[in-house]
Design a protein around this motif. Structure first.
Motif, mmCIF file in Angstrom:
data_model
loop_
_atom_site.group_PDB
_atom_site.id
_atom_site.type_symbol
_atom_site.label_atom_id
_atom_site.label_comp_id
_atom_site.label_asym_id
_atom_site.label_seq_id
_atom_site.Cartn_x
_atom_site.Cartn_y
_atom_site.Cartn_z
ATOM 1 N N LEU A 207 0.839 -1.209 0.000
ATOM 2 C CA LEU A 207 0.000 0.000 0.000
ATOM 3 C C LEU A 207 0.869 1.252 0.000
ATOM 4 C CD1 LEU A 207 -2.581 -1.367 2.538
ATOM 5 C CD2 LEU A 207 -3.164 -0.559 0.250
ATOM 6 N N ALA A 208 1.883 1.261 0.867
ATOM 7 C CA ALA A 208 2.760 2.433 0.963
ATOM 8 C C ALA A 208 3.431 2.697 -0.385
ATOM 9 C CB ALA A 208 3.801 2.219 2.056
ATOM 10 N N ALA A 209 3.825 1.618 -1.064
ATOM 11 C CA ALA A 209 4.522 1.772 -2.349
ATOM 12 C C ALA A 209 3.618 2.370 -3.417
ATOM 13 C CB ALA A 209 5.053 0.415 -2.809
ATOM 14 N N SER A 210 2.312 2.267 -3.249
ATOM 15 C CA SER A 210 1.402 2.798 -4.271
ATOM 16 C C SER A 210 0.910 4.209 -3.935
ATOM 17 C CB SER A 210 0.217 1.853 -4.472
ATOM 18 O OG SER A 210 -0.759 2.015 -3.476
ATOM 19 N N LEU A 211 1.408 4.788 -2.837
ATOM 20 C CA LEU A 211 0.970 6.134 -2.437
ATOM 21 C C LEU A 211 2.113 7.134 -2.559
ATOM 22 C CD1 LEU A 211 -1.069 5.191 0.765
ATOM 23 C CD2 LEU A 211 -1.964 5.851 -1.466
ATOM 24 N N PRO A 212 1.886 8.307 -3.134
ATOM 25 C CA PRO A 212 2.963 9.292 -3.286
ATOM 26 C C PRO A 212 3.677 9.621 -1.976
ATOM 27 C CG PRO A 212 1.119 9.914 -4.649
ATOM 28 C CD PRO A 212 0.663 8.713 -3.853
ATOM 29 N N LEU A 213 2.961 9.718 -0.865
ATOM 30 C CA LEU A 213 3.633 10.060 0.387
ATOM 31 C C LEU A 213 4.091 8.821 1.165
ATOM 32 C CD1 LEU A 213 1.821 13.335 1.521
ATOM 33 C CD2 LEU A 213 3.872 13.038 0.137
ATOM 34 N N ALA A 214 4.072 7.667 0.486
ATOM 35 C CA ALA A 214 4.829 6.467 0.871
ATOM 36 C C ALA A 214 4.497 5.866 2.233
ATOM 37 C CB ALA A 214 6.339 6.753 0.778
ATOM 38 N N VAL A 244 -7.113 14.509 3.011
ATOM 39 C CA VAL A 244 -5.938 14.058 3.777
ATOM 40 C C VAL A 244 -5.678 12.621 3.351
ATOM 41 C CG1 VAL A 244 -5.007 13.689 6.109
ATOM 42 C CG2 VAL A 244 -6.556 15.601 5.686
ATOM 43 N N ASP A 245 -4.982 12.477 2.234
ATOM 44 C CA ASP A 245 -4.942 11.156 1.575
ATOM 45 C C ASP A 245 -3.548 10.702 1.162
ATOM 46 O OD1 ASP A 245 -4.428 12.812 -0.551
ATOM 47 O OD2 ASP A 245 -5.861 11.875 -1.918
ATOM 48 N N GLY A 246 -2.521 11.360 1.675
ATOM 49 C CA GLY A 246 -1.159 10.921 1.329
ATOM 50 C C GLY A 246 -0.836 11.059 -0.147
ATOM 51 N N GLY A 247 -1.628 11.895 -0.836
ATOM 52 C CA GLY A 247 -1.374 12.109 -2.267
ATOM 53 C C GLY A 247 -2.089 11.115 -3.177
ATOM 54 N N THR A 248 -3.018 10.348 -2.619
ATOM 55 C CA THR A 248 -3.729 9.349 -3.437
ATOM 56 C C THR A 248 -4.279 9.958 -4.721
ATOM 57 O OG1 THR A 248 -4.377 8.164 -1.438
ATOM 58 C CG2 THR A 248 -5.659 7.702 -3.414
#
Ligand SMILES: NC(=O)c1ccc[n+]([C@@H]2O[C@H](COP(=O)([O-])OP(=O)(O)OC[C@H]3O[C@@H](n4cnc5c(N)ncnc54)[C@H](OP(=O)(O)O)[C@@H]3O)[C@@H](O)[C@H]2O)c1
Length: 274
Positions: A207-214, A244-248
């Protein structure tokens, strides 16, 4: 004004505050100086959360009950005014992600129940807060929406549609209640809570790898946005949604080529039914 500090003596009502995002919001609002009314359905868990915040120095009371129970919603607002004499901030946080699955198979009774909890209760509590305090003294309402309100995803059609309705309700109420009461929303992406456990558990690296803010989100990431919107630091902000989505939402431009892991998990897993 730039800090999220509460007005002198301010009181906040947070629904769904026994764990997860609601508890983090309650804790953050208390740190900003709010006195608190907290709700949730399960009384023991609610009492434990209230006791934990009191041990940290907060002035907090619990009002057990579901947001779809109009008598319990009224009791929560009444408790704010009887215990503390005012109600400045309402955070409509409680929600359900059921029913899960394709919309062609959805049971309409359960669809209606989801809309009662996720949409109607936010309107009802805002009406109660308005009549009890806000129409004379002002206030701020923050609705917890979801990034799923703005795009479609597998198996979460009922949830996403209800959150899209909540987004619209937020904007409509903001117009109707201005200038006395500001109404805004926060839309979280994937946050490490019980509700989303079926998505993140065992898949955090992917999941972290697929989000811009990791990384996936923490309840405190959402709470910081809520305390800002609830405070006078946001005094010229109404009718808006803070993502507030970690860059999703910008992942397509972030150079990532990995498939969106949240959707992979939504396809593969199913939540524990409440
Ligand atoms: N976690 C995420 O990834 C995520 C993403 C986007 C949006 N959100 C939104 O964030 C909000 C909080 O979710 P969360 O992830 O923190 O969930 P959570 O960890 O499952 O916590 C939900 C809280 O709400 C209470 N609750 C549930 N149904 C209720 C009802 N009908 N009436 C009153 N209280 C109720 C629960 O206690 P009881 O069970 O005892 O009632 C609990 O205190 C929801 O609006 C959700 O849609 C979450």
């Amino acid at each position: 004004m730039t800090s999220a500090q509460a007005r002198e003596g301010a009181v906040a009502l947070v629904t769904g505050a026994s764990r997860g995002i609601g508890l983090a919001v309650a804790r953050a609002l208390a740190k900003c100086g709010h006195r608190l009314v907290m709700t949730a359905r399960e009384p023991d868990a609610l009492e434990a959360a209230v006791a934990a915040l009191r041990a940290e120095g907060a002035q907090a009371v619990g009002c057990p009950g579901g947001v779809a129970d109009s008598g319990r919603a009224r009791a929560a607002v009444d408790l704010a005014t009887s215990e503390f004499g005012r109600l400045d901030v309402l955070v409509n946080n409680a929600a359900t992600n059921a029913p899960y699955g394709a919309l062609m198979d959805v049971d309409l009774t359960r669809w209606r129940a989801a809309f009662t909890v996720n949409v109607e209760s936010a309107l009802h509590l805002t009406q109660l807060a308005w009549r009890a305090w806000m129409r004379e003294h002002g206030g701020a309402v923050v609705n917890i929406c979801s990034e799923g309100a703005s795009h479609v995803g597998p198996n979460v059609g009922a949830y996403g549609t209800s959150k899209a309705a909540l987004l619209h309700l937020t904007a409509q109420l903001a117009g109707e209640l201005a200038p006395l009461v500001r109404v805004n929303s926060v839309s979280p992406g994937l946050i490490r809570t019980e509700m989303a456990r079926f998505v993140w558990e065992g898949a955090e690296e992917q999941l972290a790898a697929s989000l811009p803010l990791a990384r996936i989100g923490e309840p405190e990431d959402v709470a910081r946005a809520v305390t800002w919107l609830a405070s006078d630091a946001a005094e010229w902000v109404t009718g808006t949604d803070v993502l507030v989505d970690g860059g999703t939402s910008v992942r397509a431009a972030a150079g990532g080529t990995a498939p969106y892991a949240v959707h992979e998990r939504l396809r593969a897993a199913a939540p524990r039914e409440p």
